[in-house]
Design a protein around this motif. Structure first.
Motif, PDB file in Angstrom:
ATOM      1  N   ASN A 201      19.830  38.612  40.528  1.00  0.00           N
ATOM      2  CA  ASN A 201      19.224  38.912  39.228  1.00  0.00           C
ATOM      3  C   ASN A 201      20.012  38.253  38.106  1.00  0.00           C
ATOM      4  O   ASN A 201      21.202  37.963  38.257  1.00  0.00           O
ATOM      5  CB  ASN A 201      19.119  40.429  39.020  1.00  0.00           C
ATOM      6  N   GLU A 202      19.348  38.043  36.994  1.00  0.00           N
ATOM      7  CA  GLU A 202      19.938  37.279  35.890  1.00  0.00           C
ATOM      8  C   GLU A 202      21.083  38.005  35.213  1.00  0.00           C
ATOM      9  O   GLU A 202      22.052  37.374  34.771  1.00  0.00           O
ATOM     10  CB  GLU A 202      18.849  36.946  34.862  1.00  0.00           C
ATOM     11  N   LEU A 203      21.009  39.326  35.127  1.00  0.00           N
ATOM     12  CA  LEU A 203      22.033  40.066  34.400  1.00  0.00           C
ATOM     13  C   LEU A 203      23.432  39.823  34.953  1.00  0.00           C
ATOM     14  O   LEU A 203      24.396  39.710  34.193  1.00  0.00           O
ATOM     15  CB  LEU A 203      21.704  41.570  34.433  1.00  0.00           C
ATOM     16  N   THR A 204      23.548  39.716  36.262  1.00  0.00           N
ATOM     17  CA  THR A 204      24.873  39.536  36.871  1.00  0.00           C
ATOM     18  C   THR A 204      25.538  38.221  36.455  1.00  0.00           C
ATOM     19  O   THR A 204      26.761  38.109  36.517  1.00  0.00           O
ATOM     20  CB  THR A 204      24.781  39.593  38.410  1.00  0.00           C
ATOM     21  N   THR A 205      24.748  37.248  36.033  1.00  0.00           N
ATOM     22  CA  THR A 205      25.317  35.951  35.641  1.00  0.00           C
ATOM     23  C   THR A 205      26.097  36.048  34.332  1.00  0.00           C
ATOM     24  O   THR A 205      26.884  35.158  34.019  1.00  0.00           O
ATOM     25  CB  THR A 205      24.222  34.874  35.501  1.00  0.00           C
ATOM     26  N   TYR A 206      25.874  37.109  33.566  1.00  0.00           N
ATOM     27  CA  TYR A 206      26.577  37.284  32.289  1.00  0.00           C
ATOM     28  C   TYR A 206      27.733  38.276  32.393  1.00  0.00           C
ATOM     29  O   TYR A 206      28.477  38.456  31.439  1.00  0.00           O
ATOM     30  CB  TYR A 206      25.599  37.766  31.210  1.00  0.00           C
ATOM     31  N   ALA A 207      27.880  38.924  33.556  1.00  0.00           N
ATOM     32  CA  ALA A 207      28.849  40.010  33.705  1.00  0.00           C
ATOM     33  C   ALA A 207      30.210  39.521  34.189  1.00  0.00           C
ATOM     34  O   ALA A 207      30.307  38.599  34.999  1.00  0.00           O
ATOM     35  CB  ALA A 207      28.303  41.054  34.670  1.00  0.00           C
ATOM     36  N   ASN A 208      31.290  40.158  33.679  1.00  0.00           N
ATOM     37  CA  ASN A 208      32.632  39.924  34.185  1.00  0.00           C
ATOM     38  C   ASN A 208      32.843  40.690  35.488  1.00  0.00           C
ATOM     39  O   ASN A 208      33.566  40.253  36.371  1.00  0.00           O
ATOM     40  CB  ASN A 208      33.679  40.397  33.165  1.00  0.00           C
ATOM     41  N   ASN A 209      32.215  41.851  35.563  1.00  0.00           N
ATOM     42  CA  ASN A 209      32.304  42.696  36.749  1.00  0.00           C
ATOM     43  C   ASN A 209      30.915  43.191  37.123  1.00  0.00           C
ATOM     44  O   ASN A 209      30.142  43.606  36.241  1.00  0.00           O
ATOM     45  CB  ASN A 209      33.212  43.899  36.496  1.00  0.00           C
ATOM     46  N   THR A 210      30.598  43.147  38.401  1.00  0.00           N
ATOM     47  CA  THR A 210      29.270  43.574  38.854  1.00  0.00           C
ATOM     48  C   THR A 210      29.383  44.718  39.846  1.00  0.00           C
ATOM     49  O   THR A 210      30.184  44.666  40.786  1.00  0.00           O
ATOM     50  CB  THR A 210      28.516  42.405  39.535  1.00  0.00           C
ATOM     51  N   LEU A 211      28.588  45.758  39.619  1.00  0.00           N
ATOM     52  CA  LEU A 211      28.516  46.893  40.527  1.00  0.00           C
ATOM     53  C   LEU A 211      27.087  46.996  41.047  1.00  0.00           C
ATOM     54  O   LEU A 211      26.138  46.888  40.268  1.00  0.00           O
ATOM     55  CB  LEU A 211      28.913  48.192  39.813  1.00  0.00           C
ATOM     56  N   PHE A 212      26.944  47.217  42.344  1.00  0.00           N
ATOM     57  CA  PHE A 212      25.618  47.258  42.948  1.00  0.00           C
ATOM     58  C   PHE A 212      25.349  48.589  43.637  1.00  0.00           C
ATOM     59  O   PHE A 212      26.252  49.219  44.188  1.00  0.00           O
ATOM     60  CB  PHE A 212      25.467  46.140  43.993  1.00  0.00           C
ATOM     61  N   CYS A 213      24.091  48.983  43.607  1.00  0.00           N
ATOM     62  CA  CYS A 213      23.630  50.099  44.421  1.00  0.00           C
ATOM     63  C   CYS A 213      22.424  49.603  45.208  1.00  0.00           C
ATOM     64  O   CYS A 213      21.931  48.505  44.971  1.00  0.00           O
ATOM     65  CB  CYS A 213      23.249  51.302  43.560  1.00  0.00           C
ATOM     66  N   PHE A 214      21.959  50.411  46.133  1.00  0.00           N
ATOM     67  CA  PHE A 214      20.795  50.027  46.917  1.00  0.00           C
ATOM     68  C   PHE A 214      19.544  50.699  46.372  1.00  0.00           C
ATOM     69  O   PHE A 214      19.556  51.867  45.988  1.00  0.00           O
ATOM     70  CB  PHE A 214      20.956  50.406  48.386  1.00  0.00           C
ATOM     71  N   SER A 215      18.449  49.946  46.353  1.00  0.00           N
ATOM     72  CA  SER A 215      17.144  50.505  46.011  1.00  0.00           C
ATOM     73  C   SER A 215      16.105  49.799  46.861  1.00  0.00           C
ATOM     74  O   SER A 215      16.167  48.581  47.035  1.00  0.00           O
ATOM     75  CB  SER A 215      16.829  50.316  44.526  1.00  0.00           C
ATOM     76  N   ASP A 216      15.182  50.563  47.430  1.00  0.00           N
ATOM     77  CA  ASP A 216      14.166  49.954  48.288  1.00  0.00           C
ATOM     78  C   ASP A 216      13.202  49.100  47.484  1.00  0.00           C
ATOM     79  O   ASP A 216      12.520  48.245  48.039  1.00  0.00           O
ATOM     80  CB  ASP A 216      13.392  51.031  49.067  1.00  0.00           C
ATOM     81  N   ASN A 217      13.158  49.324  46.174  1.00  0.00           N
ATOM     82  CA  ASN A 217      12.298  48.520  45.293  1.00  0.00           C
ATOM     83  C   ASN A 217      12.930  48.494  43.917  1.00  0.00           C
ATOM     84  O   ASN A 217      13.238  49.541  43.357  1.00  0.00           O
ATOM     85  CB  ASN A 217      10.892  49.121  45.226  1.00  0.00           C
ATOM     86  N   HIS A 218      13.144  47.296  43.380  1.00  0.00           N
ATOM     87  CA  HIS A 218      13.809  47.184  42.076  1.00  0.00           C
ATOM     88  C   HIS A 218      12.867  46.709  40.976  1.00  0.00           C
ATOM     89  O   HIS A 218      13.298  46.446  39.854  1.00  0.00           O
ATOM     90  CB  HIS A 218      15.009  46.239  42.160  1.00  0.00           C
ATOM     91  N   ASP A 219      11.581  46.600  41.279  1.00  0.00           N
ATOM     92  CA  ASP A 219      10.612  46.189  40.264  1.00  0.00           C
ATOM     93  C   ASP A 219      10.132  47.419  39.502  1.00  0.00           C
ATOM     94  O   ASP A 219       9.343  48.209  39.998  1.00  0.00           O
ATOM     95  CB  ASP A 219       9.418  45.490  40.932  1.00  0.00           C
ATOM     96  N   THR A 220      10.632  47.595  38.281  1.00  0.00           N
ATOM     97  CA  THR A 220      10.298  48.786  37.488  1.00  0.00           C
ATOM     98  C   THR A 220       9.237  48.522  36.433  1.00  0.00           C
ATOM     99  O   THR A 220       8.874  49.410  35.682  1.00  0.00           O
ATOM    100  CB  THR A 220      11.559  49.334  36.785  1.00  0.00           C
ATOM    101  N   LYS A 221       8.747  47.299  36.372  1.00  0.00           N
ATOM    102  CA  LYS A 221       7.769  46.963  35.332  1.00  0.00           C
ATOM    103  C   LYS A 221       6.477  47.753  35.493  1.00  0.00           C
ATOM    104  O   LYS A 221       5.891  48.221  34.518  1.00  0.00           O
ATOM    105  CB  LYS A 221       7.466  45.459  35.367  1.00  0.00           C
ATOM    106  N   LYS A 222       6.040  47.915  36.747  1.00  0.00           N
ATOM    107  CA  LYS A 222       4.781  48.613  37.000  1.00  0.00           C
ATOM    108  C   LYS A 222       4.990  50.040  37.497  1.00  0.00           C
ATOM    109  O   LYS A 222       4.059  50.831  37.504  1.00  0.00           O
ATOM    110  CB  LYS A 222       3.952  47.823  38.015  1.00  0.00           C
ATOM    111  N   ASP A 223       6.213  50.338  37.950  1.00  0.00           N
ATOM    112  CA  ASP A 223       6.488  51.685  38.448  1.00  0.00           C
ATOM    113  C   ASP A 223       7.951  52.011  38.171  1.00  0.00           C
ATOM    114  O   ASP A 223       8.843  51.534  38.852  1.00  0.00           O
ATOM    115  CB  ASP A 223       6.196  51.767  39.946  1.00  0.00           C
ATOM    116  N   ASP A 224       8.187  52.842  37.136  1.00  0.00           N
ATOM    117  CA  ASP A 224       9.552  53.153  36.728  1.00  0.00           C
ATOM    118  C   ASP A 224      10.031  54.482  37.310  1.00  0.00           C
ATOM    119  O   ASP A 224      10.932  55.112  36.781  1.00  0.00           O
ATOM    120  CB  ASP A 224       9.643  53.198  35.194  1.00  0.00           C
ATOM    121  N   THR A 225       9.399  54.932  38.415  1.00  0.00           N
ATOM    122  CA  THR A 225       9.779  56.196  39.031  1.00  0.00           C
ATOM    123  C   THR A 225      10.790  56.013  40.160  1.00  0.00           C
ATOM    124  O   THR A 225      11.111  56.977  40.856  1.00  0.00           O
ATOM    125  CB  THR A 225       8.542  56.933  39.594  1.00  0.00           C
TER     126      THR A 225
END
Length: 246
Positions: A201-225
């Motif tokens: 993802n694009e956000l990590t390219t601007y970060a000094n430190n990156t933290l990740f979690c797992f999600s079965d789906n990361h597209d929140t544009k159509k479903d933010d639940t």
């Protein structure tokens, strides 16, 4: 109950063309206005309105509303019919722990401990994580500010400098407003910690430190639940590490 075959024989060729688009792209329809649908189907507004009425609705607005309700109902059925939502959450938790690097948590905690100010930026459902993290950081006596107002996303960047740290929380890591803000923060040479689902993802390219979690789906544009349980795990681990440093 949606009946797209209602009065099908009475539809014109143009109306059938729009109907096909509706059925092929039903998940997108709640997010389109009539002008956008006109542009995508190359028909007039009149055709769309006539189709809506032949399907039993007063107009496109009511048709769109019913489609939205239909999608929500089907999504609820999918959750009920799934083997176990509890098992899905358990998977998210387990996989999130496999993505967590203790050294990264330590580096982020050390960075936060030495920051003049800490800013938290997030949108949508992830705001719950922002409030949670802000409260805990403030309880530790750190200068923390949660930028929860969309209109302040640009304003606060005027206050940021290289002694500050900005935490961006975004499941997708591609939210337009967050990316725009991250670019400005990077130009101000402030430290950036990104918290995102594990994927490119694009956000990590601007970060000094990156933290990740797992999600079965990361597209929140159509479903933010989507569950943010992985973010809460990261927040707790950060706070625990900070307590050890203070």
């Amino acid at each position: 109950m949606l009946d797209f075959l209602k009065n099908y024989d009475a539809l014109t060729s143009s109306e059938k063309k729009v109907l096909k688009y509706l059925t092929d792209n039903i998940a997108d329809i709640p997010y389109l206005n009539i002008n956008e649908l006109v542009a995508k189907t190359f028909v007039s507004k009149t055709v769309i309105i006539n189709l809506s009425q032949k399907l039993g609705f007063s107009g496109f607005k009511e048709l769109k509303f019913q489609i939205s309700n239909h999608i929500l109902t089907e999504n609820k059925k999918d959750k009920i019919n799934s083997s176990s939502y509890k098992k899905q959450l358990e998977k998210n938790i387990t996989k999130s722990f496999t993505l967590i690097n203790e050294e990264q948590i330590h580096d982020c905690a050390k960075l936060l401990r030495n920051s003049r100010n800490i800013f938290i930026v997030t949108r949508g459902t992830s705001k719950a994580v922002g409030y949670y993290l802000e409260h805990l950081l403030f309880a530790l006596g750190l200068h923390c500010f949660f930028i929860n107002d969309y209109n302040l996303s640009d304003t606060f960047t005027r206050l940021v400098n290289k002694d500050d740290t900005v935490i961006f929380i975004s499941l997708s890591g591609g939210t337009k407003k967050i990316i725009e803000t991250a670019k400005i923060v990077q130009l101000k040479e402030a430290n950036i910690i990104s918290m995102t689902a594990f994927h490119t993802n694009e956000l990590t390219t601007y970060a000094n430190n990156t933290l990740f979690c797992f999600s079965d789906n990361h597209d929140t544009k159509k479903d933010d639940t989507k569950s943010r349980i992985g973010f809460f795990i990261l927040a707790d681990l950060l706070i625990n590490e900070l307590e050890n440093l203070i």
